[in-house]
Design an enzyme around this catalytic site. Structure first.
Site, PDB file in Angstrom:
ATOM      1  N   SER A   2      21.494  58.417  34.532  1.00  0.00           N
ATOM      2  CA  SER A   2      21.924  58.974  33.249  1.00  0.00           C
ATOM      3  C   SER A   2      22.173  60.466  33.396  1.00  0.00           C
ATOM      4  O   SER A   2      21.286  61.213  33.830  1.00  0.00           O
ATOM      5  CB  SER A   2      20.872  58.741  32.155  1.00  0.00           C
ATOM      6  OG  SER A   2      21.237  59.431  30.971  1.00  0.00           O
ATOM      7  N   GLY A  37      18.376  58.151  22.083  1.00  0.00           N
ATOM      8  CA  GLY A  37      18.124  58.390  23.498  1.00  0.00           C
ATOM      9  C   GLY A  37      18.376  59.825  23.912  1.00  0.00           C
ATOM     10  O   GLY A  37      17.580  60.432  24.640  1.00  0.00           O
ATOM     11  N   SER A  65      29.156  60.117  34.943  1.00  0.00           N
ATOM     12  CA  SER A  65      29.364  60.864  33.692  1.00  0.00           C
ATOM     13  C   SER A  65      29.460  62.377  33.924  1.00  0.00           C
ATOM     14  O   SER A  65      28.912  63.179  33.156  1.00  0.00           O
ATOM     15  CB  SER A  65      28.237  60.557  32.689  1.00  0.00           C
ATOM     16  OG  SER A  65      28.246  59.200  32.323  1.00  0.00           O
ATOM     17  N   LYS A 112      23.956  55.628  13.308  1.00  0.00           N
ATOM     18  CA  LYS A 112      23.476  56.331  14.503  1.00  0.00           C
ATOM     19  C   LYS A 112      24.463  57.397  14.963  1.00  0.00           C
ATOM     20  O   LYS A 112      24.052  58.467  15.421  1.00  0.00           O
ATOM     21  CB  LYS A 112      23.209  55.333  15.618  1.00  0.00           C
ATOM     22  CG  LYS A 112      22.667  55.950  16.905  1.00  0.00           C
ATOM     23  CD  LYS A 112      22.322  54.881  17.922  1.00  0.00           C
ATOM     24  CE  LYS A 112      21.906  55.484  19.234  1.00  0.00           C
ATOM     25  NZ  LYS A 112      20.695  56.315  19.154  1.00  0.00           N
ATOM     26  N   ASP A 153      30.579  54.792  27.576  1.00  0.00           N
ATOM     27  CA  ASP A 153      30.520  54.401  26.164  1.00  0.00           C
ATOM     28  C   ASP A 153      31.840  53.834  25.645  1.00  0.00           C
ATOM     29  O   ASP A 153      31.889  53.305  24.532  1.00  0.00           O
ATOM     30  CB  ASP A 153      30.113  55.599  25.301  1.00  0.00           C
ATOM     31  CG  ASP A 153      28.627  55.909  25.415  1.00  0.00           C
ATOM     32  OD1 ASP A 153      27.880  55.070  25.954  1.00  0.00           O
ATOM     33  OD2 ASP A 153      28.211  56.996  24.974  1.00  0.00           O
ATOM     34  N   GLN A 185      22.244  62.431  31.090  1.00  0.00           N
ATOM     35  CA  GLN A 185      21.443  63.140  30.090  1.00  0.00           C
ATOM     36  C   GLN A 185      20.192  63.754  30.696  1.00  0.00           C
ATOM     37  O   GLN A 185      19.717  64.792  30.235  1.00  0.00           O
ATOM     38  CB  GLN A 185      21.084  62.188  28.946  1.00  0.00           C
ATOM     39  CG  GLN A 185      22.284  61.797  28.105  1.00  0.00           C
ATOM     40  CD  GLN A 185      21.948  60.759  27.057  1.00  0.00           C
ATOM     41  OE1 GLN A 185      20.793  60.435  26.819  1.00  0.00           O
ATOM     42  NE2 GLN A 185      22.977  60.205  26.432  1.00  0.00           N
ATOM     43  N   ARG A 189      24.073  46.451  27.116  1.00  0.00           N
ATOM     44  CA  ARG A 189      25.435  46.271  26.612  1.00  0.00           C
ATOM     45  C   ARG A 189      26.264  45.311  27.468  1.00  0.00           C
ATOM     46  O   ARG A 189      27.208  44.708  26.969  1.00  0.00           O
ATOM     47  CB  ARG A 189      26.138  47.639  26.510  1.00  0.00           C
ATOM     48  CG  ARG A 189      25.601  48.477  25.368  1.00  0.00           C
ATOM     49  CD  ARG A 189      26.226  49.857  25.298  1.00  0.00           C
ATOM     50  NE  ARG A 189      25.807  50.544  24.074  1.00  0.00           N
ATOM     51  CZ  ARG A 189      26.004  51.829  23.840  1.00  0.00           C
ATOM     52  NH1 ARG A 189      26.601  52.584  24.751  1.00  0.00           N
ATOM     53  NH2 ARG A 189      25.602  52.376  22.706  1.00  0.00           N
ATOM     54  N   ARG A 235      23.686  69.005  22.135  1.00  0.00           N
ATOM     55  CA  ARG A 235      23.554  70.051  23.142  1.00  0.00           C
ATOM     56  C   ARG A 235      23.511  71.428  22.487  1.00  0.00           C
ATOM     57  O   ARG A 235      22.698  72.282  22.853  1.00  0.00           O
ATOM     58  CB  ARG A 235      24.730  69.967  24.130  1.00  0.00           C
ATOM     59  CG  ARG A 235      24.600  68.807  25.118  1.00  0.00           C
ATOM     60  CD  ARG A 235      25.936  68.480  25.775  1.00  0.00           C
ATOM     61  NE  ARG A 235      25.778  67.483  26.828  1.00  0.00           N
ATOM     62  CZ  ARG A 235      25.638  66.183  26.618  1.00  0.00           C
ATOM     63  NH1 ARG A 235      25.639  65.710  25.373  1.00  0.00           N
ATOM     64  NH2 ARG A 235      25.507  65.343  27.631  1.00  0.00           N
ATOM     65  N   LYS A 248      21.194  51.184  27.763  1.00  0.00           N
ATOM     66  CA  LYS A 248      21.588  51.889  26.546  1.00  0.00           C
ATOM     67  C   LYS A 248      20.802  51.329  25.347  1.00  0.00           C
ATOM     68  O   LYS A 248      19.732  50.744  25.514  1.00  0.00           O
ATOM     69  CB  LYS A 248      23.093  51.750  26.331  1.00  0.00           C
ATOM     70  CG  LYS A 248      23.938  52.383  27.428  1.00  0.00           C
ATOM     71  CD  LYS A 248      24.020  53.889  27.277  1.00  0.00           C
ATOM     72  CE  LYS A 248      25.024  54.497  28.239  1.00  0.00           C
ATOM     73  NZ  LYS A 248      25.198  55.942  28.015  1.00  0.00           N
TER      74      LYS A 248
END
Length: 412
Positions: free
Chosen positions: A146, A71, A174, A393, A293, A148, A324, A28, A320
């Site tokens: 998401s 992602g 989130s 990652k 997560d 994001q 998952r 960010r 994801k």
């Protein structure tokens, strides 16, 4: 196939661990600093591959932006390049091309950005063709897929000629990650009006102010060390995690409260947080909507400590780095547990099964969190983790740090 054998921990320990920096905060801050004309000064940026990929792509001038498997990088750069009016082909790994981007692209098209899909509608690769005129100053976007997408739009909002009003539709997941974005924007001098009673985020046209900003250590990475202490068999085992703040912007700091129920006490110090062992509760329930997560980390602890559990808010795990939910359902069986869906796309239970006698060989599905979440199981039994290199990652130093408490053998 590469693998790493983790031998069962047999000794107590008192260690200090210099955690990796926050990937979420780094990525960010990089976008916001780029929107400042790269005039700010960012300290302690993450060594994670996702962040290094972001740094590289912000510097490159070519027409193709290959985000690999990152992602966050894909979503944030799609909006950034769009707002800058740059023509870019956004692409990534085969798995990245299976991860949806349609909700974000639809919102950008509403604003006035011209974007064309190159293969499958709603998925990368996609070509950003230009942005010459802002057609709308208001978009509606689902809040339950998401965060994001929302953060990506928020960060470019003040640079748009008319600003942007974002209407969040349905349940919003989130929220701490959205709040992190808003707080970072405000650190760089931009005001965001957040009306959570109506789920409306409004940003007037403004300019970011470049500043000096230091990235916090990563609470997601911290979660694996909470597992290490929770699963340690010696009562005096303790770890001090360096660089963490008690009043963190990161949603995964929820691990403090979660692990207080699973056997770990957190005591904040001048340098970070000290983890010590306490008695766990006999059962566990948690809504992971704001910290998805952490699910893999907690699931392994539940199974290894033989604590049955109920989870909600984990639907986003299916899109994801891998699915998952499926990965957990497959790999937990090797430790003596099951993740069972009891209400479709809503409620799951951890159920305990017979513990297999053979050494578990854990597949990682090209997912860094699978490797790191299952590794602490070696506090109680020998474990083999396949393709351990996936940790680059988000936490490249993970195995080196873990060697402080677990003996390892690598098989290349």
């Amino acid at each position: 196939m590469d693998s790493i054998l983790l031998k069962k921990n047999r000794e107590s320990f008192q260690k200090k661990i210099p955690l990796a920096s926050s990937k979420s905060e780094s990525n960010r801050a990089l976008i916001i600093n780029a929107l400042c004309g790269f005039k700010g000064e960012l300290e302690n940026l993450a060594s994670a591959r996702d962040t290094q990929t972001m740094i590289r792509l912000l510097k490159e001038t070519g027409e193709v932006a290959d985000v690999l498997d990152a992602g966050t990088t894909m979503r944030f750069l799609t909006s950034y390049f769009a707002a800058k009016g740059q023509q870019k082909l956004m692409t990534g790994t085969p798995r990245m091309q299976e991860r949806p981007i349609g909700i974000l692209v639809d919102a950008l098209r509403t604003i006035g950005v011209e974007i064309d899909y190159q293969k499958n509608d709603g998925y990368p690769p996609h070509l950003i063709k230009g942005f010459t005129e802002q057609k709308s100053s208001e978009v509606s976007i689902r809040g339950d897929v998401s965060s994001q997408y929302i953060s990506s739009l928020l960060m470019i909002a003040p640079t748009l000629p008319k600003g942007l009003k974002i209407n969040l539709v349905g349940e919003v997941g989130s929220i701490p990650y959205i709040t992190m974005t808003i707080n970072l924007m405000e650190s760089f001098g931009v005001k965001v009006e957040a009306d959570w009673s109506k789920n409306i985020l409004s940003v007037a046209p403004q300019s970011y102010s470049p500043i000096k900003y230091k990235i916090e250590s990563d609470w997601s990475g911290a979660s694996y060390w909470y597992s290490v202490v929770a699963l340690a068999e010696h009562a005096d085992a303790e770890i001090e995690l360096l660089g963490l703040k008690e009043n963190s912007l990161q949603g995964d700091s929820a691990i403090v409260e979660i692990m207080s129920q699973l056997g770990v006490k957190s005591t904040f110090t001048e340098n970070g947080v000290l983890l010590t062992k306490i008695e766990p509760k006999s059962s566990f329930e948690w809504d992971f909507t704001n910290c998805p997560d952490l699910t893999q980390t907690v699931a392994v602890v539940n199974v290894m400590k033989r604590i049955s559990a109920t989870y909600t808010g984990i639907e986003s795990l299916k899109i994801k780095e891998t699915d998952r939910v499926f990965a957990l359902q497959t790999e937990l069986q090797k430790l003596g547990g099951e993740l069972v869906e009891v209400e479709k796309d809503h409620k799951y239970e951890i159920r305990l099964t017979e513990i297999p006698s053979e050494t578990p060989v854990i597949e990682t599905y090209e997912d860094h969190r699978m490797a790191m979440a299952f590794a602490p199981a070696a506090m109680m039994r020998e474990v083999i983790i396949e393709e351990p290199g996936v940790v680059v990652k988000s936490y490249p130093e993970f195995w080196e740090h873990l060697a402080e408490v677990l003996e390892q053998e690598t098989n290349a």
